[in-house]
Design a protein around this motif. Structure first.
Motif, PDB file in Angstrom:
ATOM      1  N   TYR A 119       0.867  -1.182   0.000  1.00  0.00           N
ATOM      2  CA  TYR A 119       0.000   0.000   0.000  1.00  0.00           C
ATOM      3  C   TYR A 119       0.901   1.230   0.000  1.00  0.00           C
ATOM      4  O   TYR A 119       1.806   1.344   0.827  1.00  0.00           O
ATOM      5  CB  TYR A 119      -0.892   0.013   1.243  1.00  0.00           C
ATOM      6  CG  TYR A 119      -1.821   1.202   1.312  1.00  0.00           C
ATOM      7  CD1 TYR A 119      -3.041   1.196   0.641  1.00  0.00           C
ATOM      8  CD2 TYR A 119      -1.474   2.340   2.044  1.00  0.00           C
ATOM      9  CE1 TYR A 119      -3.896   2.292   0.700  1.00  0.00           C
ATOM     10  CE2 TYR A 119      -2.320   3.431   2.109  1.00  0.00           C
ATOM     11  CZ  TYR A 119      -3.524   3.405   1.437  1.00  0.00           C
ATOM     12  OH  TYR A 119      -4.360   4.495   1.487  1.00  0.00           O
ATOM     13  N   LEU A 132      -5.417   1.447   5.009  1.00  0.00           N
ATOM     14  CA  LEU A 132      -4.348   0.498   5.303  1.00  0.00           C
ATOM     15  C   LEU A 132      -4.816  -0.560   6.294  1.00  0.00           C
ATOM     16  O   LEU A 132      -4.469  -1.747   6.172  1.00  0.00           O
ATOM     17  CB  LEU A 132      -3.127   1.246   5.847  1.00  0.00           C
ATOM     18  CG  LEU A 132      -1.896   0.406   6.219  1.00  0.00           C
ATOM     19  CD1 LEU A 132      -1.432  -0.446   5.040  1.00  0.00           C
ATOM     20  CD2 LEU A 132      -0.768   1.313   6.703  1.00  0.00           C
ATOM     21  N   SER A 210      -2.937  -8.393   0.678  1.00  0.00           N
ATOM     22  CA  SER A 210      -2.445  -7.338  -0.216  1.00  0.00           C
ATOM     23  C   SER A 210      -2.793  -7.535  -1.689  1.00  0.00           C
ATOM     24  O   SER A 210      -2.928  -6.554  -2.425  1.00  0.00           O
ATOM     25  CB  SER A 210      -0.922  -7.205  -0.074  1.00  0.00           C
ATOM     26  OG  SER A 210      -0.273  -8.421  -0.387  1.00  0.00           O
TER      27      SER A 210
END
Length: 275
Positions: A119, A132, A210
């Protein structure tokens, strides 16, 4: 016995030659270079003693329990790392919401965590930290164990035994892993090899947290969090629809395994508090 001058000279010369030859042999370094063929074969291969031979356990129930008991401590360890990262981010978010700017040390750690979960942001405020946090969250233990059992045939697959790969993770550089025997000629992927069980589980969790393919998984989890509901395996498995090309059939199979193996998901080594 007497030796003439010529004989003495010859004997002395022979002694000198022997001494020089011996010195030369002593000074020449031994060729200790490893066999490159052996090096290539053993490259990226973990110690086989790191994992039990689950295929040798004939009792099905015992095999299932042994496999879960083997992986469970590592799953908890990696979830503990993620939980610590999440607590830090939540604390930083609370500070921002209370008009307390981030310290240099806080921002450094935030950027480090963000890089881990792929990120990126030019700056970090309440909005970016909230985004996040959607990635930095634990994964239910039962889901991890069930998926590992599915992907490895309860720890007996070649990729688990030779590469400590419990989740079918791929890599794409030559020599990075094990070549699937059924791989098509037009494909170049390999099944990644890990040196430790910890590295394997950590990579899997980081992938789910992710990779864009699992955004649904993260959205389901974040939605449950927003309702103050602790995410559980049965809810989050639906977010794995893109984990396999089988998609819905894969999800159904995991859910079926989850329901039929609940008894083995219980930690039999957990200590009960004294009365």
């Amino acid at each position: 016995m007497k030796i003439g001058r010529i004989g003495s000279f010859t004997l002395a010369l022979a002694i000198v030659i022997c001494a020089v030859f011996s010195l030369r042999v002593w000074l020449i370094p031994a060729d200790n270079k490893p066999d490159t063929t052996v090096a290539l074969i053993t490259k990226n291969r973990p110690n086989p003693g790191l994992m039990p031979d689950f295929s040798a356990i004939n009792d099905v129930a015992a095999k299932k329990q042994a496999f879960f008991d083997f992986l469970r401590p590592t799953v908890r360890q990696q979830n503990a790392i993620i939980a610590d990262e999440r607590r830090f981010l939540e604390s930083s978010l609370a500070n921002l919401e209370n008009a307390h700017p981030l310290t240099e040390a806080e921002e450094f750690r935030i950027r480090k965590i963000a890089a881990k979960y792929q990120y990126s942001s030019k700056f970090y405020d309440a909005k970016t930290l909230t985004r996040l946090l959607k990635r930095v969250d634990i994964i239910p233990e039962a889901m991890v164990l069930i998926q590992a059992a599915n992907e490895t045939g309860w720890g007996s697959s070649r990729f688990a035994r030779e590469g400590l790969n419990f989740f079918g993770q791929w890599c794409f550089s030559s020599g990075c892993g094990l070549v699937p025997l059924s791989r098509n000629d037009n494909m170049n992927h390999e099944v990644k090899v890990f040196n430790t069980v910890e590295a394997s589980v950590a990579s899997y969790m980081r992938n789910l947290n992710s990779n864009a393919a699992y955004s649904l998984f993260r959205s389901i989890r974040a939605d449950l969090r927003s309702q103050n509901i602790e995410p559980e395996a049965e809810q989050l498995i639906y977010g794995l629809v893109n984990y396999s090309e089988r998609q819905e059939a894969y999800v159904d199979e995991l859910l079926d395994m989850l329901r039929h193996n609940e008894q083995f998901l219980v930690d039999t080594h957990a200590q009960t508090p004294a009365a």
